[in-house]
Design a protein around this motif. Structure first.
Motif, PDB file in Angstrom:
ATOM      1  N   GLY A  46       0.818  -1.730  -0.322  1.00 43.92           N
ATOM      2  CA  GLY A  46      -0.340  -0.111  -0.315  1.00 43.92           C
ATOM      3  C   GLY A  46       0.906   1.056  -0.348  1.00 43.92           C
ATOM      4  O   GLY A  46       0.894   1.753  -0.505  1.00 43.92           O
ATOM      5  N   LEU A  47       1.767   1.351   0.841  1.00 39.33           N
ATOM      6  CA  LEU A  47       2.804   2.352   0.965  1.00 39.33           C
ATOM      7  C   LEU A  47       3.878   2.583  -0.811  1.00 39.33           C
ATOM      8  O   LEU A  47       3.454   3.746  -0.826  1.00 39.33           O
ATOM      9  CB  LEU A  47       3.689   2.471   2.119  1.00 39.33           C
ATOM     10  N   LEU A  78       2.424   1.356  -3.069  1.00 41.19           N
ATOM     11  CA  LEU A  78       1.290   2.402  -4.458  1.00 41.19           C
ATOM     12  C   LEU A  78       1.689   3.694  -4.566  1.00 41.19           C
ATOM     13  O   LEU A  78       0.897   5.139  -5.064  1.00 41.19           O
ATOM     14  CB  LEU A  78       1.070   1.641  -4.365  1.00 41.19           C
ATOM     15  N   THR A  79       1.244   4.025  -2.769  1.00 39.14           N
ATOM     16  CA  THR A  79       1.297   5.699  -2.557  1.00 39.14           C
ATOM     17  C   THR A  79       2.032   6.189  -2.840  1.00 39.14           C
ATOM     18  O   THR A  79       1.849   7.272  -3.518  1.00 39.14           O
ATOM     19  CB  THR A  79       0.892   5.743  -0.384  1.00 39.14           C
ATOM     20  N   SER A 131       2.594   6.770  -6.600  1.00 38.82           N
ATOM     21  CA  SER A 131       1.446   7.284  -7.600  1.00 38.82           C
ATOM     22  C   SER A 131       1.490   9.476  -6.489  1.00 38.82           C
ATOM     23  O   SER A 131       1.595  10.039  -7.788  1.00 38.82           O
ATOM     24  CB  SER A 131      -0.166   7.667  -6.761  1.00 38.82           C
ATOM     25  N   LEU A 132       2.436   9.005  -5.800  1.00 39.55           N
ATOM     26  CA  LEU A 132       2.994  10.041  -5.201  1.00 39.55           C
ATOM     27  C   LEU A 132       3.464  10.936  -5.849  1.00 39.55           C
ATOM     28  O   LEU A 132       3.985  12.389  -6.666  1.00 39.55           O
ATOM     29  CB  LEU A 132       2.929  10.116  -3.690  1.00 39.55           C
ATOM     30  N   TRP A 178       4.621   9.805  -9.130  1.00 37.18           N
ATOM     31  CA  TRP A 178       4.531  10.086 -10.063  1.00 37.18           C
ATOM     32  C   TRP A 178       3.915  11.791 -10.406  1.00 37.18           C
ATOM     33  O   TRP A 178       4.228  12.565 -11.463  1.00 37.18           O
ATOM     34  CB  TRP A 178       3.396   8.617 -10.786  1.00 37.18           C
ATOM     35  N   ARG A 179       2.924  11.910  -9.329  1.00 38.98           N
ATOM     36  CA  ARG A 179       2.523  13.090  -9.472  1.00 38.98           C
ATOM     37  C   ARG A 179       3.309  14.240  -9.345  1.00 38.98           C
ATOM     38  O   ARG A 179       3.204  14.538 -10.113  1.00 38.98           O
ATOM     39  CB  ARG A 179       1.555  13.694  -8.702  1.00 38.98           C
ATOM     40  N   LEU A 182       5.612  14.681 -12.533  1.00 37.37           N
ATOM     41  CA  LEU A 182       4.898  15.319 -13.597  1.00 37.37           C
ATOM     42  C   LEU A 182       4.949  16.888 -13.491  1.00 37.37           C
ATOM     43  O   LEU A 182       4.503  17.954 -14.057  1.00 37.37           O
ATOM     44  CB  LEU A 182       3.714  14.469 -13.268  1.00 37.37           C
ATOM     45  N   ARG A 214       7.622  18.157 -14.332  1.00 33.63           N
ATOM     46  CA  ARG A 214       8.437  18.677 -15.305  1.00 33.63           C
ATOM     47  C   ARG A 214       7.369  19.131 -15.890  1.00 33.63           C
ATOM     48  O   ARG A 214       8.331  20.482 -17.113  1.00 33.63           O
ATOM     49  CB  ARG A 214       7.905  17.010 -16.100  1.00 33.63           C
ATOM     50  N   GLU A 215       6.155  19.719 -15.577  1.00 37.63           N
ATOM     51  CA  GLU A 215       5.402  20.774 -16.126  1.00 37.63           C
ATOM     52  C   GLU A 215       6.151  22.325 -15.636  1.00 37.63           C
ATOM     53  O   GLU A 215       6.044  23.047 -16.088  1.00 37.63           O
ATOM     54  CB  GLU A 215       4.199  20.582 -15.724  1.00 37.63           C
ATOM     55  N   VAL A 233       9.269  23.052 -17.712  1.00 33.44           N
ATOM     56  CA  VAL A 233       9.137  23.289 -18.956  1.00 33.44           C
ATOM     57  C   VAL A 233       8.133  24.963 -19.340  1.00 33.44           C
ATOM     58  O   VAL A 233       8.171  25.329 -19.633  1.00 33.44           O
ATOM     59  CB  VAL A 233       7.606  21.900 -19.380  1.00 33.44           C
ATOM     60  N   GLN A 234       7.154  25.026 -17.395  1.00 36.44           N
ATOM     61  CA  GLN A 234       6.895  26.684 -17.863  1.00 36.44           C
ATOM     62  C   GLN A 234       7.906  27.166 -17.353  1.00 36.44           C
ATOM     63  O   GLN A 234       8.043  28.366 -17.861  1.00 36.44           O
ATOM     64  CB  GLN A 234       5.920  26.049 -16.574  1.00 36.44           C
TER      65      GLN A 234
END
Lengths: 163, 484
Positions: free
Chosen positions: B339-340, B342-343, B346-347, B349-350, B353, B356-357, B360-361
């Motif tokens: 679970g940890l 996966l958490t 997910s965190l 990965w977010r 992202l 990265r954004e 780029v900005q």
């Protein structure tokens, strides 16, 4: 109600962690498409700006040779004309100027007179070789009646000069 | 009534508890006054630690039990003891159901019907769930009265032994015999264990690698059978004969293999004649028969095969409970870690992202600021703002770019040279932007064609118009050109 055992606490924490993990993973997956599209659009914008910047830098190279010149003022056309078309006094009139970068401007000058064509070609060649160079923009030649190979000329030349 | 013995320990048990996997296992064959204890390891080494009466060298026995207790307490070893067949119940139970889950629910009720005493006072275990040829679900049931299990445990406790497993002796005897002496596919086999106060018989066939048919117990052992011509021998033979008669009819070429083992196996000489009436029986002595059951128990424990373990429920050994708790805790821990992870994934990965954004900005803003010179640019309008700003600057750059373009002086020189070469006279010549207009005259209609061709080659789209020759016999022409 009895107190939860340590094992129940472990299981509860595990279930919570898995639930949280799954929820976050599902959320990440659901927004993945939008996120990637947004980043891709921004990357496209960045690529466009980088291309604009590269083109701009390349174009700005055109200014460098002029900045490197010892004299930032073009040679007077009257003087050039006198050197290559002796015996003729042309009418010289300054015309409009276009603003240019870095304190420069492109000044147009009109030259009117009657000159042998051979001398005229020599004059234009010398004007082009001057630094800053004179560039012939327009011309109008009419054959003179007094002698063959002689024409009444109206020339418009342009040269960059530092203001 | 058959099932695959070699796959016993691989088969998922119905209700058996989870057995910890250890490198060492002890087997204890405890009789009325005889005790055999062996130690087996995964390297297949089996050592006999005790083979004597329970009243023998007490000091040495204490040393043995202390070693076992210490090893078991340390979680390094298991101690398995036998529950006599005479004090337990073992039988195939067949359900009319084909669905496993439903069948498992009705097994206790079926067992209750079969048992000679209430199920509530028994401990039981189901093993080897499988479907028969007709698809009906069946399982092998083991049961014993709780009081018998407690008494058996108490018997071991009195010797300083606390068995982790208390297994039905018939099953382990059959499996160990198959391991030590493979059985021909069409043969029948009876493994006969003779203890000091009991006899256990495991009956099976060689089909499918060894199939158990039934387990039996007789309350007559070496103590009763030692006297020649004793009534006990006839009684024993009578009971065995009943069992033999119940066996399926076999090919005459395939005899019934009778394997002796146990502390009382030495009595085979007076017992075999009592069974001689059945000519199919061929007798054989197993290697080291006295320690056979103890070996069987130890090796079953090493395999993690808790089949027929009736020390379950609230009598379950603390080692098993601790192992179960550890297993559940590890499962919960693994679940927690998953679970940890996966958490975190997910965190992460977010965050990746978002990072990265942001990068780029930031690059977009930096590039836009550099190109426009503006300190602040509205979000999302960077490209528009840059293009707008550069449009103005591009106008001021154009004079420099124009300075590198070909001069009209080149066109003038070319036209003059072409006119001279084509022997045409020019009246006027003008050039503005990309347009060229030329008026002239020639004494030949066709002479302006080469001039036009030369200007085309120089990059002009040429339009030539001529007039008929006049009084002066000259052809007047006009040539209009546009730079391509």
């Amino acid at each position: 109600m009895s107190r939860p055992t340590r094992q129940q606490l472990w299981l509860g924490a595990a279930a919570l962690a898995v639930t949280l993990g799954v929820a976050l993973a599902l959320h990440a997956l659901s927004t993945l498409s939008d996120d990637l599209r947004r980043i891709e659009r921004k990357a496209g914008d960045l690529a466009t700006l980088q291309k604009i910047a590269a083109d701009w830098r390349a174009n700005q190279q055109a200014v460098q040779p002029f900045e490197a010149l010892a004299s930032k003022q073009p040679m007077p056309l009257a003087e050039l004309f006198a050197q290559h078309v002796p015996g003729v006094t042309p009418s010289i009139r300054q015309r409009e100027a276009r603003p240019a970068l870095a304190g420069w401007q492109a000044r147009r000058t009109e030259v009117k007179g009657e000159a042998p064509l051979a001398d005229l070609v020599q004059f234009l060649r010398a004007a082009a070789d001057a630094r800053p160079p004179w560039q012939l923009v327009e011309f109008d030649l009419t054959a003179a009646e007094r002698a063959p190979g002689v024409a009444r000329v109206t020339l418009v030349l342009e040269a960059l000069e530092k203001k | 009534m058959a099932f695959l013995i070699p796959t016993w320990y691989k088969t998922r048990l119905v209700a058996s508890i989870s057995i910890p996997r250890c490198r060492i296992a002890y087997g204890a064959d405890c009789g009325r006054h005889q005790l055999v204890v062996v130690r087996a390891t995964r390297k297949a080494n089996t050592t006999t630690l005790w083979q004597d009466t329970t009243t023998g060298d007490v000091t040495r026995l204490k040393t043995v039990t202390t070693e076992i207790t210490t090893a078991v307490a340390g979680g390094h070893a298991l101690l398995s003891a036998a529950l006599p067949a005479t004090e337990s119940f073992a039988r195939w139970l067949e359900t009319p159901l084909t669905a496993r889950d439903k069948a498992l629910k009705v097994l206790p009720a079926l067992l209750d019907v079969q048992l000679p005493f209430p199920l509530e006072i028994c401990l039981h275990d189901f093993a080897f769930p499988q479907a028969d040829a007709a698809g009906r679900f069946r399982a092998f049931a083991y049961a014993a009265r709780r009081s018998d299990v407690e008494a058996r445990l108490e018997q071991h406790h009195a010797l300083g032994l606390d068995p982790v497993l208390l297994q039905h002796e018939g099953g382990v005897l059959w499996q160990q015999a198959l391991t030590e002496i493979p059985l021909a596919p069409r043969a029948l086999r009876i493994v006969a264990y003779v203890g000091d106060a009991r006899t256990a018989l495991a009956v099976g066939s060689g089909a499918n690698g060894g199939e158990l048919i039934s387990l039996h117990g007789i309350r007559l052992g070496a103590d009763e059978l030692a006297t020649p011509d004793a009534p006990a021998i006839r009684q024993w033979a009578g009971r065995v004969t009943q069992i033999l008669r119940a066996l399926p009819v076999t090919d005459a070429a395939e005899p019934i293999q009778w394997l002796w083992c146990g502390p009382g196996a030495e009595l085979h000489a007076p017992l075999e004649p009592a069974l001689a009436a059945d000519e199919r029986v061929r007798f054989k002595m197993l290697a080291e028969p006295v320690t056979f059951l103890a070996r069987a128990l130890a090796h079953a424990a090493l395999r993690g095969d808790g089949t027929g373990n009736l020390r379950n429920g609230d009598l379950t050994h603390t080692a098993i409970l601790a192992h179960g708790a550890r297993t559940r805790r590890n499962a919960a821990l693994n679940l927690l870690l998953a679970g940890l992870a996966l958490t975190g994934l997910s965190l992460g990965w977010r965050a990746w992202l978002a990072n990265r954004e942001t990068r780029v900005q930031s690059a977009i803003v930096a590039a836009a600021q550099q190109l426009t010179g503006a300190a602040q640019i509205p979000y999302g309008q960077e490209v528009d703002q840059v293009q707008k700003a550069l449009k103005k600057q591009a106008t001021e750059l154009q004079p420099f770019l124009d300075a590198f373009q070909p001069s009209a002086a080149r066109d003038l020189a070319e036209v003059l040279a072409a006119a001279r070469a084509c022997r045409v006279t020019l009246d006027s010549l003008s050039h503005s932007g990309k347009a060229l207009i030329l008026h002239g005259a020639t004494d030949d209609w066709n002479r302006c064609d080469p001039l036009a061709a030369r200007l085309r080659a120089f990059g002009y789209a040429v339009e030539l118009s001529r007039e008929e020759a006049g009084a002066d016999e000259l052809v007047r022409f006009t040539l209009k050109g546009a730079r391509r």
